[in-house]
Design a protein around this motif. Structure first.
Motif, short mmCIF file in Angstrom:
data_model
loop_
_atom_site.label_atom_id
_atom_site.label_comp_id
_atom_site.label_asym_id
_atom_site.label_seq_id
_atom_site.Cartn_x
_atom_site.Cartn_y
_atom_site.Cartn_z
N GLY A 220 -42.94 18.34 -10.96
CA GLY A 220 -42.01 17.64 -10.07
C GLY A 220 -40.74 18.46 -9.83
O GLY A 220 -40.25 18.56 -8.70
N HIS B 163 -42.53 7.95 -17.33
CA HIS B 163 -42.93 8.45 -16.01
C HIS B 163 -44.45 8.53 -15.93
O HIS B 163 -45.14 8.70 -16.94
CB HIS B 163 -42.31 9.83 -15.75
CG HIS B 163 -40.88 9.76 -15.34
ND1 HIS B 163 -39.87 9.44 -16.22
CD2 HIS B 163 -40.29 9.96 -14.14
CE1 HIS B 163 -38.72 9.45 -15.58
NE2 HIS B 163 -38.93 9.75 -14.31
N ASP B 164 -44.91 8.44 -14.71
CA ASP B 164 -46.34 8.40 -14.45
C ASP B 164 -46.94 9.80 -14.50
O ASP B 164 -47.10 10.46 -13.47
CB ASP B 164 -46.55 7.78 -13.05
CG ASP B 164 -47.90 7.13 -12.96
OD1 ASP B 164 -48.69 7.28 -13.90
OD2 ASP B 164 -48.14 6.46 -11.94
N THR B 165 -47.25 10.26 -15.70
CA THR B 165 -47.85 11.59 -15.89
C THR B 165 -48.99 11.47 -16.90
O THR B 165 -49.19 10.41 -17.50
CB THR B 165 -46.81 12.58 -16.46
OG1 THR B 165 -46.50 12.18 -17.80
CG2 THR B 165 -45.53 12.62 -15.64
N TYR C 167 -43.28 2.64 -13.71
CA TYR C 167 -43.03 3.97 -14.24
C TYR C 167 -42.31 4.81 -13.17
O TYR C 167 -42.50 4.59 -11.97
CB TYR C 167 -44.34 4.67 -14.60
CG TYR C 167 -45.07 4.10 -15.81
CD1 TYR C 167 -44.57 3.02 -16.52
CD2 TYR C 167 -46.26 4.68 -16.25
CE1 TYR C 167 -45.25 2.53 -17.64
CE2 TYR C 167 -46.94 4.19 -17.36
CZ TYR C 167 -46.42 3.11 -18.04
OH TYR C 167 -47.09 2.63 -19.14
N THR D 281 -41.58 8.40 -11.09
CA THR D 281 -42.50 9.39 -10.53
C THR D 281 -41.96 10.81 -10.77
O THR D 281 -40.74 11.02 -10.83
CB THR D 281 -42.68 9.21 -9.01
OG1 THR D 281 -41.45 9.54 -8.36
CG2 THR D 281 -43.07 7.78 -8.67
N GLU E 98 -41.77 13.02 -8.63
CA GLU E 98 -40.99 13.40 -7.44
C GLU E 98 -39.53 12.96 -7.62
O GLU E 98 -38.59 13.72 -7.32
CB GLU E 98 -41.57 12.74 -6.18
CG GLU E 98 -42.91 13.30 -5.76
CD GLU E 98 -44.08 12.81 -6.62
OE1 GLU E 98 -43.94 11.77 -7.31
OE2 GLU E 98 -45.13 13.48 -6.63
N GLU E 99 -39.33 11.73 -8.11
CA GLU E 99 -37.95 11.25 -8.34
C GLU E 99 -37.26 12.11 -9.39
O GLU E 99 -36.09 12.48 -9.27
CB GLU E 99 -37.98 9.80 -8.85
CG GLU E 99 -38.42 8.79 -7.84
CD GLU E 99 -38.70 7.44 -8.50
OE1 GLU E 99 -38.17 6.44 -7.98
OE2 GLU E 99 -39.41 7.37 -9.51
#
Ligand code: NAP
Length: 259
Positions: free
Chosen positions: A22, A186-188, A222, A224, A226-227
């Motif tokens: 990201g 976070h969505d990982t 969660y 992202t 990108e954020e």
């Protein structure tokens, strides 16, 4: 907003996936040429190709373990005059306090404290000489509020935070800015692995484990990559020159503190 870093040279560690990727994407979007790193060559090369295609910047991929001295040397050699350094590595395994012995602590300290310190020690002199630099260390919300199952992370990352608090103030007079970014959930892949572990331990589905964790976050989701990357790129931008030694929490409100 023009981040004012087009053409800058950036190292982004542990960046084939997740939060590191990201950050690499957001820096590439801002026009930085990149050296990115991860241990597994295939996904790293795929990420490098995707960034080149999408943003038209130069991306060099170095497949090494960044927690080793040899790996650090290879990454640094690929970017002899970095303007921007984003440190990152995998997080330590979960457990409970009685699980961990000296070797576990040494491994966690190596990965999540001594590796970013070694990279900063290598990059800071050149940044100081050139009068401009940005360092962002990816740490964790566990620095502000301990996560009991992640005692190794709590310990190692807090050590790094203490080092940065002093060092950032020593290099700021030279235009070199160091801050830490503290991810909440976070969505990982890492978050999915932790959900998987809860699912196994408690005999609930992965979806239930995730829904339970999401319910504990005021934003009810969660974050992202990108954020997360956008915030990293801002801290690396020309606008962030007066933000020194901060620990910026990105957690959807999950850590319940006033300050
Ligand atoms: P992730 O999705 O699992 O991605 C990890 C990335 O780092 C991959 O590209 C991986 O590639 C690379 N990597 C791991 N160990 C490495 C090493 N020794 N040398 C070089 N590259 C390495 O993880 P993430 O969720 O982005 O997490 C990044 C960091 O943030 C971790 O330290 C994690 O503990 C921390 N964090 C994450 C969260 C969250 O919710 N996601 C929350 C708090 C803290 P290879 O496996 O190929 O090396």
């Amino acid at each position: 907003m023009d981040l004012g870093i087009s053409g800058r040279h950036a190292i982004v560690c542990a960046a084939s996936k997740g939060l590191g990727r990201g950050c690499a994407e957001a820096l590439a979007e801002a026009g930085c040429d990149l050296v990115i790193n991860a241990r597994t060559a295939g996904p790293l090369e795929e990420t490098a190709a995707a960034l080149r295609d999408r943003f038209g910047v130069q991306v060099t991929a170095i497949a090494v373990d960044i927690t080793t001295s040899a790996g650090q040397a290879e990454v640094l050699a690929a970017c002899p005059a970095p303007d921007i350094l984003v440190t990152n590595a995998g997080g330590p395994p979960p457990g409970i306090w009685s699980d961990w012995d000296r070797d576990d602590f040494i491994a966690a300290l190596d990965a999540n404290m001594l590796t970013p310190i070694a990279l900063m020690k290598a990059c800071l002199p050149g940044m100081i000489e050139r009068g401009w630099g940005r360092v962002v260390n990816i740490t964790s919300q566990s620095v502000k509020a301990p996560i009991p199952a992640l005692g190794l992370s709590n310990a190692a990352r807090t050590g790094l935070t203490g080092y940065v608090a002093g060092t950032a103030r020593q290099v700021a007079p030279f235009g070199v800015i160091i801050n830490n970014l503290l991810p909440g959930i976070h969505d990982t892949d890492r978050a999915a692995a932790l959900d998987g572990r809860v699912s196994q331990d408690r005999n609930v589905s992965v979806e239930e484990a995730r829904a339970e964790r999401e319910a504990t976050i005021p934003a009810r989701r969660y974050g992202t990559p990108e954020e997360f990357g956008a915030t990293c790129a801002f801290l690396c931008s020309r606008h962030a020159g007066y933000i020194v030694a901060q620990n910026v929490l990105i957690d959807g409100g999950g850590v319940n503190t006033t300050l």
